[in-house]
Write a protein that holds these residues in place. Structure first.
Motif, short mmCIF file in Angstrom:
data_model
loop_
_atom_site.label_atom_id
_atom_site.label_comp_id
_atom_site.label_asym_id
_atom_site.label_seq_id
_atom_site.Cartn_x
_atom_site.Cartn_y
_atom_site.Cartn_z
N TYR A 159 61.80 17.72 -24.95
CA TYR A 159 62.15 18.73 -23.96
C TYR A 159 62.13 18.08 -22.58
N VAL A 160 63.03 18.49 -21.69
CA VAL A 160 63.05 18.01 -20.32
C VAL A 160 62.66 19.18 -19.42
N VAL A 161 61.63 18.98 -18.62
CA VAL A 161 61.16 20.01 -17.69
C VAL A 161 61.24 19.44 -16.30
N GLU A 162 61.98 20.11 -15.42
CA GLU A 162 62.08 19.64 -14.03
C GLU A 162 60.79 20.04 -13.31
N ALA A 163 60.24 19.08 -12.59
CA ALA A 163 59.00 19.35 -11.84
C ALA A 163 59.21 18.95 -10.39
N ASP A 164 58.57 19.66 -9.48
CA ASP A 164 58.63 19.36 -8.07
C ASP A 164 57.71 18.18 -7.80
N ARG A 165 58.26 17.04 -7.48
CA ARG A 165 57.45 15.83 -7.29
C ARG A 165 57.08 15.60 -5.82
N SER A 166 57.38 16.55 -4.95
CA SER A 166 57.07 16.37 -3.54
C SER A 166 55.59 16.56 -3.25
N ARG A 167 54.85 17.10 -4.13
CA ARG A 167 53.42 17.33 -3.89
C ARG A 167 52.61 16.15 -4.24
#
Length: 167
Positions: A159-167
């Motif tokens: 599964y591919v889950v987009e995550a916010d990597r700015s944190r």
């Protein structure tokens, strides 16, 4: 020959008003100090867990064990010798006594090493407690791969889950 309906109702009414067991007959076969109602049901409990446990020796918890139990529970132990300390230690010792008494109960060994199913089932019915794999049945990995077909994004079978990597 059948009785008229009114006579049947009168007989039933008399039977229901009659005491279940006479006090004299009940007391002749059991302890007379137990007070019972007209049906022979004791009015007060005839035994208690506390009474039963009083026959077992009270274990002693050492101060080191008491402190260790508090450490394991992430709690601060009360000051040794304080009323709170003595009360809590006494309660823990009573719990240990209860656990030890339960451990003395003999459980029938079924011989197969399995825990018996304690549920009540009609004879010949019930839920099988072990999973047996049938030939031709899909395996768990096959089912997981099938679930991937419903995902909006996959990559290399994951599964591919987009995550916010700015944190």
């Amino acid at each position: 020959m059948s009785l008229p309906r009114l006579q049947i109702q009168r007989l039933l009414g008399q039977a229901l008003r009659r005491p279940c067991v006479t006090q004299k007959r009940l007391n002749s076969s059991t302890d007379s100090s137990v007070k019972t109602d007209s049906c022979g049901i004791p009015l007060e409990p005839t035994w208690s867990v506390k009474e039963l446990l009083s026959s077992y020796p009270t274990p002693s918890i050492s101060p080191a064990t008491f402190r260790r139990l508090h450490e394991l529970s992430a709690l601060q132990p009360p000051t040794e010798g304080s009323p709170e300390y003595n009360s809590l230690k006494s309660e823990l010792e009573e719990l240990v006594k209860l656990v030890e008494a339960v451990k003395l109960i003999k459980i029938e060994d079924t011989g197969d090493g399995l825990i018996p199913d304690g549920r009540i089932w009609a004879e010949g019915t019930g839920i099988p407690l072990t999973h047996t794999s049938n030939e031709g049945e899909e395996t768990c990995s096959d089912q997981g791969q099938d679930l991937l077909s419903h995902a909006s994004r996959t990559s290399d079978g994951m599964y591919v889950v987009e995550a916010d990597r700015s944190r």
